[in-house]
Design a protein around this motif. Sequence first.
Motif, short mmCIF file in Angstrom:
data_model
loop_
_atom_site.label_atom_id
_atom_site.label_comp_id
_atom_site.label_asym_id
_atom_site.label_seq_id
_atom_site.Cartn_x
_atom_site.Cartn_y
_atom_site.Cartn_z
N GLN A 1 0.88 -1.11 0.01
CA GLN A 1 -0.06 0.08 0.07
C GLN A 1 0.93 1.20 0.26
O GLN A 1 0.60 1.98 -0.77
CB GLN A 1 -0.99 -0.17 1.19
CG GLN A 1 -1.97 1.11 1.11
CD GLN A 1 -2.85 0.92 2.51
OE1 GLN A 1 -2.75 -0.01 3.22
NE2 GLN A 1 -3.61 2.03 2.66
N ASP B 1 -0.15 3.24 -3.32
CA ASP B 1 -1.03 3.91 -3.32
C ASP B 1 -0.65 5.46 -4.17
O ASP B 1 0.29 5.82 -3.92
CB ASP B 1 -1.58 4.19 -2.10
CG ASP B 1 -2.62 3.33 -1.42
OD1 ASP B 1 -2.61 2.17 -2.43
OD2 ASP B 1 -2.97 3.34 -0.28
N ASP B 2 -1.70 6.07 -4.63
CA ASP B 2 -1.35 7.32 -5.30
C ASP B 2 -0.62 7.29 -6.21
O ASP B 2 0.45 8.15 -6.44
CB ASP B 2 -1.09 8.52 -4.31
CG ASP B 2 -2.60 8.65 -3.29
OD1 ASP B 2 -3.56 8.14 -3.78
OD2 ASP B 2 -2.38 9.08 -2.26
N ARG C 1 -3.76 3.48 -8.98
CA ARG C 1 -4.33 3.26 -7.44
C ARG C 1 -4.25 4.46 -6.90
O ARG C 1 -3.25 5.45 -6.75
CB ARG C 1 -3.32 2.39 -6.83
CG ARG C 1 -2.91 0.96 -7.04
CD ARG C 1 -4.14 0.30 -6.39
NE ARG C 1 -4.14 -1.20 -7.16
CZ ARG C 1 -3.38 -2.09 -6.74
NH1 ARG C 1 -2.50 -2.08 -5.81
NH2 ARG C 1 -3.71 -3.49 -7.10
N ASP D 1 -5.53 6.97 -3.34
CA ASP D 1 -6.14 6.59 -1.84
C ASP D 1 -6.27 7.92 -1.27
O ASP D 1 -7.32 8.55 -1.37
CB ASP D 1 -5.18 5.82 -1.37
CG ASP D 1 -5.53 5.63 0.13
OD1 ASP D 1 -6.58 5.42 0.45
OD2 ASP D 1 -4.54 5.88 1.17
N ASP E 1 -9.71 10.73 -1.53
CA ASP E 1 -10.07 11.25 -0.41
C ASP E 1 -10.06 13.12 -0.20
O ASP E 1 -10.94 13.54 0.40
CB ASP E 1 -9.15 10.93 1.08
CG ASP E 1 -10.24 9.69 1.63
OD1 ASP E 1 -11.37 9.68 1.42
OD2 ASP E 1 -9.51 8.73 2.37
N SER F 1 -13.73 2.03 1.35
CA SER F 1 -13.18 0.87 2.03
C SER F 1 -12.69 1.19 3.60
O SER F 1 -12.36 2.20 3.94
CB SER F 1 -12.13 0.33 1.08
OG SER F 1 -10.94 0.96 1.31
N TRP G 1 -11.74 6.64 0.95
CA TRP G 1 -11.93 6.39 -0.49
C TRP G 1 -10.99 5.70 -0.91
O TRP G 1 -9.76 6.17 -0.96
CB TRP G 1 -12.47 7.58 -1.28
CG TRP G 1 -13.90 7.99 -1.39
CD1 TRP G 1 -14.35 8.75 -0.22
CD2 TRP G 1 -14.89 7.55 -1.97
NE1 TRP G 1 -15.91 8.85 -0.27
CE2 TRP G 1 -15.90 7.99 -1.66
CE3 TRP G 1 -14.78 6.78 -3.05
CZ2 TRP G 1 -17.24 7.93 -2.18
CZ3 TRP G 1 -16.34 6.61 -3.81
CH2 TRP G 1 -17.39 7.11 -3.22
N ARG G 2 -11.05 4.69 -1.86
CA ARG G 2 -10.19 3.95 -2.71
C ARG G 2 -10.55 3.92 -3.97
O ARG G 2 -11.72 3.75 -4.19
CB ARG G 2 -9.71 2.72 -2.04
CG ARG G 2 -8.68 2.76 -0.87
CD ARG G 2 -8.41 1.56 -0.32
NE ARG G 2 -7.14 0.98 -1.39
CZ ARG G 2 -5.99 1.38 -1.53
NH1 ARG G 2 -5.57 2.13 -0.54
NH2 ARG G 2 -5.27 0.73 -2.31
N ILE H 1 -8.39 -2.63 -6.73
CA ILE H 1 -8.31 -1.52 -5.66
C ILE H 1 -7.16 -1.66 -4.74
O ILE H 1 -6.82 -0.52 -4.08
CB ILE H 1 -9.86 -1.72 -4.97
CG1 ILE H 1 -10.07 -0.06 -4.38
CG2 ILE H 1 -9.78 -2.48 -3.87
CD1 ILE H 1 -11.28 0.18 -4.04
N PRO I 1 -5.39 -2.88 -1.35
CA PRO I 1 -3.88 -2.93 -1.39
C PRO I 1 -3.01 -3.81 -1.30
O PRO I 1 -1.74 -3.75 -1.20
CB PRO I 1 -3.67 -1.66 -0.24
CG PRO I 1 -4.73 -2.27 0.81
CD PRO I 1 -5.67 -2.64 0.20
#
Length: 333
Positions: free
Chosen positions: A6, A10-11, A29, A31, A35, A175, A184-185, A243, A245
């Motif tokens: 993750q 992420d991002d 991805r 995250d 948000d 999630s 939010w993801r 999604i 992670p």
Amino acid sequence: MTTPSQIAWDDTVLPFQLDHSDIRGRVARLDGVLDNVLKQHDYPPVIEALVAEAAVLTALIGQSVKLRWKLSLQIRGKGPARLIATDYYGPSEEGEPARIRAYASYDADRLDHDAAPFSQIGEGYFAVMIDQGQDMQPYQGFTPIAGESLSDCAQTYFAQSEQIPTRFALTFGKSQLPGGVSGWRAGGVMLQHMPPVGGTVAAEFGSGEGGLLSHVDILAGAEAENWTRANILLDTVEELELIGPTVAPTDLLVRLFHEEGPRVFDAQAVKFGCSCGPEKVVQAMSIYSAKDIKTMTNDRGVVTADCQFCGKHYEFDPQVLGFEATKAPGDAG
């Protein structure tokens, strides 16, 4: 608990290529980005879903363009969801993150909170706009709203406007990891068949909805077989794989496309970011006369403006605004 996968992915948007199929793609991805985009506004869930889908589409499309400045998506409809607008700003320097922002305009009185989000757009158009910066002519491409999702609209856009077969597989939502907080993801995969040397000549009228082009109108022979095979493989993807992670994008590509020769390139980090600022408000107001500015001045003797993307609030002396301004923005008194 936050997993190493993750933290690493992420991002980010990971570019890849399928060497055995002449197909390129991206894995995204999102995250914290998502948000941050959504917390700027108190959207109802049906609108949040549309903004989330548009944001992940923007990340995938923006990273696939050789971008010097900005790519924008606009979805305008006659339904309760009147406008979904997103911007993707390419990194200013190598190694820097790209930036994404988004907002929506909707008619709360007409919104059906129990309906499918896409149904709230209605008749309208899907637009892609590319601004490569000062002294460059902006590009704009439009296609009608078609299909059953914003992803379908984007696929139609690339087939119709660019004659490039394109496929998106996306998922998004709130999630919560064990012991963590809800957030939010989103995740997604984008596939594009690389144009042949010399370009592609497609049929004048397509086999898609309303006569729009689709991949069957563009590809034939071995290229069509390669595209069909890659899409069948992508059909096997599961939401949790998209999604994350726990499944790294590299592992996902190997699982889906190991026989297609997947090759990955450097991942691009993305973050929430807005380009608003007082100088841009002054510039936007430069088309108005002093009389117009006077009508915008409130009881406190100032002109206010709020950014639709990030909610930042600005206040100005009316004398620094409009083409008849009597003061420079930095003047005191």
